[in-house]
Design a protein around this motif. Sequence first.
Motif, PDB file in Angstrom:
ATOM      1  N   GLU A  49       0.835  -1.204   0.000  1.00  0.00           N
ATOM      2  CA  GLU A  49       0.000   0.000   0.000  1.00  0.00           C
ATOM      3  C   GLU A  49       0.870   1.255   0.000  1.00  0.00           C
ATOM      4  OE1 GLU A  49      -3.537   2.079   2.705  1.00  0.00           O
ATOM      5  OE2 GLU A  49      -2.762   0.094   3.227  1.00  0.00           O
ATOM      6  N   GLN A  50       1.967   1.204   0.753  1.00  0.00           N
ATOM      7  CA  GLN A  50       2.872   2.353   0.802  1.00  0.00           C
ATOM      8  C   GLN A  50       3.625   2.536  -0.511  1.00  0.00           C
ATOM      9  OE1 GLN A  50       5.273   2.700   4.534  1.00  0.00           O
ATOM     10  NE2 GLN A  50       4.093   0.925   5.203  1.00  0.00           N
ATOM     11  N   THR A  51       4.122   1.444  -1.090  1.00  0.00           N
ATOM     12  CA  THR A  51       4.875   1.570  -2.347  1.00  0.00           C
ATOM     13  C   THR A  51       3.957   1.947  -3.505  1.00  0.00           C
ATOM     14  OG1 THR A  51       4.713  -0.823  -2.838  1.00  0.00           O
ATOM     15  CG2 THR A  51       6.630  -0.074  -1.589  1.00  0.00           C
ATOM     16  N   ASP A  52       2.704   1.487  -3.448  1.00  0.00           N
ATOM     17  CA  ASP A  52       1.738   1.891  -4.481  1.00  0.00           C
ATOM     18  C   ASP A  52       1.548   3.397  -4.470  1.00  0.00           C
ATOM     19  OD1 ASP A  52       1.406  -0.716  -5.201  1.00  0.00           O
ATOM     20  OD2 ASP A  52      -0.575  -0.963  -4.279  1.00  0.00           O
ATOM     21  N   LYS A  53       1.507   3.967  -3.276  1.00  0.00           N
ATOM     22  CA  LYS A  53       1.266   5.397  -3.141  1.00  0.00           C
ATOM     23  C   LYS A  53       2.520   6.217  -3.412  1.00  0.00           C
ATOM     24  CE  LYS A  53      -0.417   8.863   0.138  1.00  0.00           C
ATOM     25  NZ  LYS A  53      -0.944   9.105   1.519  1.00  0.00           N
ATOM     26  N   MET A  54       3.663   5.781  -2.874  1.00  0.00           N
ATOM     27  CA  MET A  54       4.881   6.588  -2.922  1.00  0.00           C
ATOM     28  C   MET A  54       5.735   6.338  -4.159  1.00  0.00           C
ATOM     29  SD  MET A  54       6.049   6.322   1.083  1.00  0.00           S
ATOM     30  CE  MET A  54       7.309   7.599   0.910  1.00  0.00           C
ATOM     31  N   GLY A  55       5.760   5.107  -4.634  1.00  0.00           N
ATOM     32  CA  GLY A  55       6.666   4.782  -5.728  1.00  0.00           C
ATOM     33  C   GLY A  55       8.117   4.905  -5.282  1.00  0.00           C
ATOM     34  N   PHE A  56       9.000   5.152  -6.245  1.00  0.00           N
ATOM     35  CA  PHE A  56      10.427   5.262  -5.962  1.00  0.00           C
ATOM     36  C   PHE A  56      11.043   6.352  -6.835  1.00  0.00           C
ATOM     37  CE2 PHE A  56       8.995   0.952  -5.234  1.00  0.00           C
ATOM     38  CZ  PHE A  56       9.492   0.650  -3.976  1.00  0.00           C
ATOM     39  N   CYS A  57      12.158   6.900  -6.396  1.00  0.00           N
ATOM     40  CA  CYS A  57      12.863   7.894  -7.203  1.00  0.00           C
ATOM     41  C   CYS A  57      13.637   7.183  -8.317  1.00  0.00           C
ATOM     42  CB  CYS A  57      13.816   8.711  -6.325  1.00  0.00           C
ATOM     43  SG  CYS A  57      15.180   7.759  -5.616  1.00  0.00           S
ATOM     44  N   LYS A  58      14.132   7.941  -9.282  1.00  0.00           N
ATOM     45  CA  LYS A  58      14.806   7.330 -10.429  1.00  0.00           C
ATOM     46  C   LYS A  58      16.083   6.594 -10.010  1.00  0.00           C
ATOM     47  CE  LYS A  58      16.992  11.731 -11.799  1.00  0.00           C
ATOM     48  NZ  LYS A  58      17.099  12.723 -12.898  1.00  0.00           N
ATOM     49  N   GLU A  59      16.778   7.137  -8.995  1.00  0.00           N
ATOM     50  CA  GLU A  59      18.006   6.478  -8.533  1.00  0.00           C
ATOM     51  C   GLU A  59      17.695   5.104  -7.947  1.00  0.00           C
ATOM     52  OE1 GLU A  59      21.549   7.096  -5.201  1.00  0.00           O
ATOM     53  OE2 GLU A  59      20.235   8.774  -5.713  1.00  0.00           O
ATOM     54  N   HIS A  60      16.624   5.021  -7.173  1.00  0.00           N
ATOM     55  CA  HIS A  60      16.318   3.740  -6.537  1.00  0.00           C
ATOM     56  C   HIS A  60      15.602   2.780  -7.480  1.00  0.00           C
ATOM     57  CE1 HIS A  60      17.139   5.811  -2.551  1.00  0.00           C
ATOM     58  NE2 HIS A  60      18.036   4.866  -2.710  1.00  0.00           N
ATOM     59  N   TYR A  61      14.938   3.274  -8.504  1.00  0.00           N
ATOM     60  CA  TYR A  61      14.437   2.366  -9.527  1.00  0.00           C
ATOM     61  C   TYR A  61      15.624   1.657 -10.208  1.00  0.00           C
ATOM     62  CZ  TYR A  61       9.444   3.526  -9.602  1.00  0.00           C
ATOM     63  OH  TYR A  61       8.115   3.659  -9.288  1.00  0.00           O
ATOM     64  N   LYS A  62      16.670   2.420 -10.483  1.00  0.00           N
ATOM     65  CA  LYS A  62      17.857   1.836 -11.112  1.00  0.00           C
ATOM     66  C   LYS A  62      18.503   0.793 -10.195  1.00  0.00           C
ATOM     67  CE  LYS A  62      21.365   1.568 -14.079  1.00  0.00           C
ATOM     68  NZ  LYS A  62      22.232   0.586 -13.420  1.00  0.00           N
ATOM     69  N   LYS A  63      18.612   1.125  -8.906  1.00  0.00           N
ATOM     70  CA  LYS A  63      19.249   0.201  -7.972  1.00  0.00           C
ATOM     71  C   LYS A  63      18.382  -1.033  -7.724  1.00  0.00           C
ATOM     72  CE  LYS A  63      22.271   3.568  -5.813  1.00  0.00           C
ATOM     73  NZ  LYS A  63      22.777   4.198  -4.582  1.00  0.00           N
ATOM     74  N   MET A  64      17.066  -0.863  -7.756  1.00  0.00           N
ATOM     75  CA  MET A  64      16.173  -2.019  -7.644  1.00  0.00           C
ATOM     76  C   MET A  64      16.315  -2.923  -8.862  1.00  0.00           C
ATOM     77  SD  MET A  64      12.840   0.007  -6.163  1.00  0.00           S
ATOM     78  CE  MET A  64      11.677  -1.295  -6.572  1.00  0.00           C
ATOM     79  N   TYR A  65      16.451  -2.327 -10.035  1.00  0.00           N
ATOM     80  CA  TYR A  65      16.636  -3.112 -11.262  1.00  0.00           C
ATOM     81  C   TYR A  65      17.964  -3.878 -11.206  1.00  0.00           C
ATOM     82  CZ  TYR A  65      16.819  -4.270 -16.225  1.00  0.00           C
ATOM     83  OH  TYR A  65      16.894  -4.950 -17.415  1.00  0.00           O
ATOM     84  N   TRP A 123       1.320  18.161  -8.363  1.00  0.00           N
ATOM     85  CA  TRP A 123       1.243  16.707  -8.179  1.00  0.00           C
ATOM     86  C   TRP A 123       2.341  16.012  -8.980  1.00  0.00           C
ATOM     87  CZ3 TRP A 123       0.417  12.653 -11.594  1.00  0.00           C
ATOM     88  CH2 TRP A 123       0.142  11.404 -11.008  1.00  0.00           C
ATOM     89  N   ILE A 124       2.562  16.479 -10.204  1.00  0.00           N
ATOM     90  CA  ILE A 124       3.607  15.875 -11.050  1.00  0.00           C
ATOM     91  C   ILE A 124       4.985  16.042 -10.415  1.00  0.00           C
ATOM     92  CG2 ILE A 124       4.783  16.031 -13.285  1.00  0.00           C
ATOM     93  CD1 ILE A 124       2.018  16.919 -14.449  1.00  0.00           C
ATOM     94  N   LYS A 125       5.271  17.243  -9.922  1.00  0.00           N
ATOM     95  CA  LYS A 125       6.568  17.492  -9.277  1.00  0.00           C
ATOM     96  C   LYS A 125       6.743  16.634  -8.032  1.00  0.00           C
ATOM     97  CE  LYS A 125       7.237  22.227 -10.932  1.00  0.00           C
ATOM     98  NZ  LYS A 125       7.341  23.670 -10.551  1.00  0.00           N
ATOM     99  N   ALA A 126       5.655  16.421  -7.325  1.00  0.00           N
ATOM    100  CA  ALA A 126       5.718  15.622  -6.097  1.00  0.00           C
ATOM    101  C   ALA A 126       6.089  14.175  -6.390  1.00  0.00           C
ATOM    102  CB  ALA A 126       4.383  15.680  -5.361  1.00  0.00           C
TER     103      ALA A 126
END
Length: 254
Positions: A49-65, A123-126
């Motif tokens: 529920e938290q990750t659905d709402k917050m997502g991740f920044c581009k740096e951590h998307y890369k590190k998760m990949y 909202w987009i910037k957030a």
Amino acid sequence: MKDTIYTIPLTDAFNSEDECPFCYITRNLEQDAISFILGSAYMEDDIREQTDKMGFCKEHYKKMYDYGNRLGTALMLHTHYKALEKELKAKMESFSPSQTSFFSKFKKTKASTDSSLDALPHWIKAQDKSCYICNRIDTNFKRYMDTFFYLYTHNPEFKQLFSNSKGFCITHFGDLMTLSETKLNTSQKESFYPLLFAKMEENLKRIEEDLSWFIDKYDYQNQDAPWKSSKDAIPRGIQKLVGTYVQDPPFKEN
């Protein structure tokens, strides 16, 4: 010094002889967060529920990949997309463009007072600043900063560890300066600031000299001279400035 579950990571960081103990802690917190979210945690409803709402920044998307759990990453991406689509649709449906006249093009632009105009761009910037991993790191990091000041003011052995350290990166030096104003009393500040400033001056100079010798080693006259402590001057120099370990390989799932 008797360690507890709250102090062990901090004393380990100061014993590591890292260029910045708080960089050392932050890296561990980040790796723990990635391992946590891509372990079994992504299957837990409250976490999802938290990750659905917050997502991740581009740096951590890369590190998760890079970490390697493709299924876990895909599952979180999928449900985050569903939540994002729903919220974005609501924002777009409530959006109302302003009316632009010929003369308004020549007027000085003013900040919009229409909430429907402001809501979507804000909202987009957030979304760019919203990240579950960043938030988890920040929450835990604040506890370590609090623990640092507690140990500094209550434990002479830790104060000696601090005195023997290599100082801090510029970013975490700034954090210490900010927090010290409220965490220390006037008497404590009188001894803390001179020690902190001396550590920063001493260790910035040390790295500057290592970089200087690294450069000098490329002179043919010094090709047979020892490297001294300059071989890793570049990654240490970068860490001291911005608090990142450029030499680290991608953190991967075991």
